[in-house]
Design a protein around this motif. Sequence first.
Motif, mmCIF file in Angstrom:
data_model
loop_
_atom_site.group_PDB
_atom_site.id
_atom_site.type_symbol
_atom_site.label_atom_id
_atom_site.label_comp_id
_atom_site.label_asym_id
_atom_site.label_seq_id
_atom_site.Cartn_x
_atom_site.Cartn_y
_atom_site.Cartn_z
ATOM 1 N N GLU A 1 0.811 -1.209 0.000
ATOM 2 C CA GLU A 1 0.000 0.000 0.000
ATOM 3 C C GLU A 1 0.846 1.262 0.000
ATOM 4 O OE1 GLU A 1 -3.065 -0.225 2.924
ATOM 5 O OE2 GLU A 1 -3.826 -2.108 2.129
ATOM 6 N N SER A 2 2.168 1.086 -0.018
ATOM 7 C CA SER A 2 3.087 2.217 -0.137
ATOM 8 C C SER A 2 4.393 1.706 -0.715
ATOM 9 C CB SER A 2 3.329 2.880 1.220
ATOM 10 O OG SER A 2 4.071 2.024 2.050
ATOM 11 N N SER A 3 5.238 2.642 -1.162
ATOM 12 C CA SER A 3 6.515 2.253 -1.753
ATOM 13 C C SER A 3 7.524 1.851 -0.688
ATOM 14 C CB SER A 3 7.085 3.396 -2.605
ATOM 15 O OG SER A 3 7.370 4.521 -1.782
ATOM 16 N N GLY A 4 7.413 2.439 0.513
ATOM 17 C CA GLY A 4 8.264 2.062 1.630
ATOM 18 C C GLY A 4 9.724 2.438 1.473
ATOM 19 N N LYS A 5 10.040 3.337 0.574
ATOM 20 C CA LYS A 5 11.439 3.728 0.379
ATOM 21 C C LYS A 5 11.687 5.087 1.017
ATOM 22 C CE LYS A 5 12.027 0.947 -3.692
ATOM 23 N NZ LYS A 5 12.473 0.844 -5.037
ATOM 24 N N GLU A 6 12.769 5.741 0.576
ATOM 25 C CA GLU A 6 13.133 7.040 1.158
ATOM 26 C C GLU A 6 11.960 8.015 1.130
ATOM 27 O OE1 GLU A 6 15.025 5.779 -1.525
ATOM 28 O OE2 GLU A 6 16.369 4.731 -0.169
ATOM 29 N N GLN A 7 11.275 8.055 0.000
ATOM 30 C CA GLN A 7 10.060 8.857 -0.102
ATOM 31 C C GLN A 7 8.900 7.874 -0.108
ATOM 32 O OE1 GLN A 7 10.271 11.321 -3.560
ATOM 33 N NE2 GLN A 7 11.874 12.615 -2.724
ATOM 34 N N ASN A 8 8.265 7.717 1.017
ATOM 35 C CA ASN A 8 7.222 6.712 1.174
ATOM 36 C C ASN A 8 5.951 7.168 0.466
ATOM 37 O OD1 ASN A 8 6.057 4.358 2.023
ATOM 38 N ND2 ASN A 8 5.503 5.150 4.032
ATOM 39 N N VAL A 9 5.792 6.764 -0.792
ATOM 40 C CA VAL A 9 4.642 7.138 -1.598
ATOM 41 C C VAL A 9 3.498 6.179 -1.283
ATOM 42 C CG1 VAL A 9 3.771 7.426 -3.953
ATOM 43 C CG2 VAL A 9 6.159 7.993 -3.413
ATOM 44 N N LEU A 10 2.358 6.733 -0.895
ATOM 45 C CA LEU A 10 1.187 5.912 -0.596
ATOM 46 C C LEU A 10 0.389 5.648 -1.861
ATOM 47 C CD1 LEU A 10 -0.054 7.629 2.690
ATOM 48 C CD2 LEU A 10 1.295 5.542 2.453
ATOM 49 N N TYR A 11 -0.198 4.466 -1.942
ATOM 50 C CA TYR A 11 -1.087 4.104 -3.040
ATOM 51 C C TYR A 11 -2.490 3.991 -2.450
ATOM 52 C CZ TYR A 11 3.449 2.793 -4.914
ATOM 53 O OH TYR A 11 4.766 2.799 -5.308
ATOM 54 N N PRO A 12 -3.233 5.101 -2.421
ATOM 55 C CA PRO A 12 -4.499 5.123 -1.683
ATOM 56 C C PRO A 12 -5.574 4.182 -2.223
ATOM 57 C CG PRO A 12 -4.225 7.138 -2.943
ATOM 58 C CD PRO A 12 -2.948 6.384 -3.059
ATOM 59 N N GLN A 13 -5.469 3.737 -3.466
ATOM 60 C CA GLN A 13 -6.470 2.840 -4.034
ATOM 61 C C GLN A 13 -6.006 1.382 -4.075
ATOM 62 O OE1 GLN A 13 -9.525 4.056 -4.724
ATOM 63 N NE2 GLN A 13 -8.730 6.016 -3.993
ATOM 64 N N ALA A 14 -4.874 1.088 -3.454
ATOM 65 C CA ALA A 14 -4.319 -0.265 -3.490
ATOM 66 C C ALA A 14 -5.257 -1.285 -2.859
ATOM 67 C CB ALA A 14 -2.963 -0.296 -2.795
#
Length: 79
Positions: free
Chosen positions: A53-66
């Motif tokens: 549900e997120s990328s979990g890297k340095e910039q944690n990008v959320l995927y709100p529709q995952a």
Amino acid sequence: DLTGLPPTPDEVNAFVADQSPDAFAKVVDRLLASPAFGETWGRHWLDVARFAESSGKEQNVLYPQAWRYRDWVIDSLNA
């Protein structure tokens, strides 16, 4: 194995008390019809597909529709 959950004491007692020749088949059918079946086995597919549900890297990008994909996998297995 089908749901990832141990049977309750009541479920064990009901199975032991059921003397019909198809007692085992009844339990299997009940477990396959359980929502926990899709949740347990869907998790394996989601792991293979690397679902997150997120990328979990340095910039944690959320995927709100995952959640839509996750729910689709679970519902498909339960169907």
